[in-house]
Motif scaffolding. Sequence first.
Motif, mmCIF file in Angstrom:
data_model
loop_
_atom_site.group_PDB
_atom_site.id
_atom_site.type_symbol
_atom_site.label_atom_id
_atom_site.label_comp_id
_atom_site.label_asym_id
_atom_site.label_seq_id
_atom_site.Cartn_x
_atom_site.Cartn_y
_atom_site.Cartn_z
ATOM 1 N N GLU A 243 -46.631 -108.020 -8.093
ATOM 2 C CA GLU A 243 -46.478 -108.059 -6.638
ATOM 3 C C GLU A 243 -45.700 -106.824 -6.205
ATOM 4 O OE1 GLU A 243 -45.046 -111.659 -4.911
ATOM 5 O OE2 GLU A 243 -46.936 -112.713 -5.312
ATOM 6 N N LEU A 244 -46.253 -106.122 -5.221
ATOM 7 C CA LEU A 244 -45.632 -104.915 -4.677
ATOM 8 C C LEU A 244 -45.256 -105.179 -3.224
ATOM 9 C CD1 LEU A 244 -48.194 -102.230 -5.982
ATOM 10 C CD2 LEU A 244 -46.210 -103.177 -7.170
ATOM 11 N N ALA A 245 -43.991 -104.999 -2.895
ATOM 12 C CA ALA A 245 -43.526 -105.194 -1.524
ATOM 13 C C ALA A 245 -43.046 -103.861 -0.972
ATOM 14 C CB ALA A 245 -42.397 -106.217 -1.486
ATOM 15 N N ILE B 92 -48.350 -99.066 -12.999
ATOM 16 C CA ILE B 92 -48.435 -99.510 -11.609
ATOM 17 C C ILE B 92 -47.035 -99.778 -11.041
ATOM 18 C CG2 ILE B 92 -49.297 -101.321 -10.073
ATOM 19 C CD1 ILE B 92 -51.688 -101.638 -11.995
ATOM 20 N N VAL B 93 -46.196 -100.414 -11.835
ATOM 21 C CA VAL B 93 -44.827 -100.691 -11.408
ATOM 22 C C VAL B 93 -44.065 -99.386 -11.173
ATOM 23 C CG1 VAL B 93 -42.610 -101.654 -12.144
ATOM 24 C CG2 VAL B 93 -44.719 -102.968 -12.487
ATOM 25 N N ALA C 105 -48.513 -88.278 -11.551
ATOM 26 C CA ALA C 105 -47.106 -88.066 -11.886
ATOM 27 C C ALA C 105 -46.577 -89.173 -12.789
ATOM 28 C CB ALA C 105 -46.274 -87.984 -10.600
ATOM 29 N N VAL C 106 -47.100 -90.391 -12.630
ATOM 30 C CA VAL C 106 -46.686 -91.519 -13.471
ATOM 31 C C VAL C 106 -47.006 -91.220 -14.938
ATOM 32 C CG1 VAL C 106 -47.133 -93.938 -14.030
ATOM 33 C CG2 VAL C 106 -46.917 -93.232 -11.645
ATOM 34 N N THR D 195 -40.695 -102.327 -3.819
ATOM 35 C CA THR D 195 -40.187 -103.280 -4.787
ATOM 36 C C THR D 195 -41.365 -103.784 -5.612
ATOM 37 O OG1 THR D 195 -38.396 -103.976 -3.332
ATOM 38 C CG2 THR D 195 -38.981 -105.477 -5.119
ATOM 39 N N ALA D 196 -41.206 -103.816 -6.917
ATOM 40 C CA ALA D 196 -42.304 -104.247 -7.801
ATOM 41 C C ALA D 196 -41.800 -105.273 -8.803
ATOM 42 C CB ALA D 196 -42.892 -103.049 -8.526
#
Length: 515
Positions: free
Chosen positions: A56-58, A25-26, A180-181, A35-36
């Motif tokens: 937290e994802l910004a 996820i990061v 892709a991750v 930003t993770a």
Amino acid sequence: MKPRLITIAVLALGGQGGGVLVDWIVDLAEHAGWTAQATSVAGVAQRTGATIYYIELAEPTPGREPVLALMPVPGEVDILIAAELMEAGRSVERGFVTPNRTTVITSSHRTYAVQEKMAPGNGTADSSAVLSVVQTAAQRVVADDMQALAVRHGSVISACLFGALAGSGVLPFDAADFEAVVERGGVGVKPSLAAMRAAALLAREQQALPTLDNPADAMQTAPRALPERVAHAPLEALVEQVRREFPAAAWNWLGEGLARVTEWQDVDYGHEYLSRVRPFADSDAAAGDASAMLTIAAARWIAVAMAYDDVIRVADLKTRATRDERVRGEVGAGADDVLGLEEFFHPRLEEVLGLLPERWAKRIESSPWLSESLQRRLAHGRRIQTHTIGGFLQLRMAAGLRRWRRGSRRHAAEVLHLEQWLAEARRAVNTGDRALAAEILHCRRLVKGYSDTHARGQSRFDRLMHAARRLEGRPEAAARLRELREAALKDAEGRALDVAERALFAADALAVPPR
């Protein structure tokens, strides 16, 4: 303008790949310019340890550095991912799930908690009730057996949860970004992608939550069919004896019983097993009972009693190749991975003396110096690394004591207790109360495990046998004994049994039986 912030809580057990899911996820967010930040809080050692991961994802904030929190706050979680159903339920209890905000993605399978396994009877939580609570508390729920889905695609549950997250559409990233991750990771790419796509499709198309079964005893499995042929000639003779001398309704249970006792000891032990079951089969035949009520109860519980847990049995199970394969599957270890296992053994002096012939055990007990010396050596237990040659051989030597097991003090005590129990059941049959006899046989469920667990169960079992003798001759004897048995299975401490005993014997104007 305040930048968009997405908060995600991930709850996973040890070995389920929660850390891998968080890393994915990061990576997903950072490659999109977001930003993770990810943190984790490890739980206590329950079901191999439950960990809460928080992300937290910004969204991109050029020239500004966002300040992110380190832990989830009740009422402020956007996405809750649970790798097991009960963890989703716990997240509701903690306040992480709110109706106007939270999307819950959870697997519906169960990994039973220690408290569920510790209950003498069926201590499993109601899965359908937990899922209903989650559905009520959440804005949206995506749920299915992600563990089974992962197994079908040769992958791990974290891949399915990542795919369900992609399919749910709650993150502002495309399916290609998710895939892709995994491709960048370079490990297990093909099966992981297959599991992801299957879970993503499920999340996109799910119209209703799955219906979860809650069997009377979730930890009980039905007996397998009695095999038509057995490769081992002596075992084949036993199977043929079952077909020839016992009612067909009990064949499957007898087959399971034979498999258990012969694996535990040998073929001769299988003959002993059938000889102990036969009086109850004769009773069913004499009564014209086509359901074979007594035969089935005897087949099941006599096998359990004869194949009791001891140090020899534990050492045997811990050194089998099948156990290594199971553990490798649980932790996702590959064929080339090195897997280390450390076993903790803390036998009491009683267990050690139980391995010895009675005369040897008495000689040690009669010597204070020998007893105290052994007690000191056993006081702190031992940690044995079974992936090493020395550790493995220690347990194999203990397992090899099986050939002398019948001459041990423990076996003599178990056989005496077994014969006393069967005598009680046969006496009930002889008095014409077959229902009471069946209940006496079912009471053996209380005796399980080893060490303190075995002692507690046997103590409650003995109390029920005392109650059975007092109830003998009464029309409601079987029903009353069943009530006591169900009470004894409610908790490990025996509090429910204490209450049930007092109520029963007070109503009958009888004294509470001694402990």
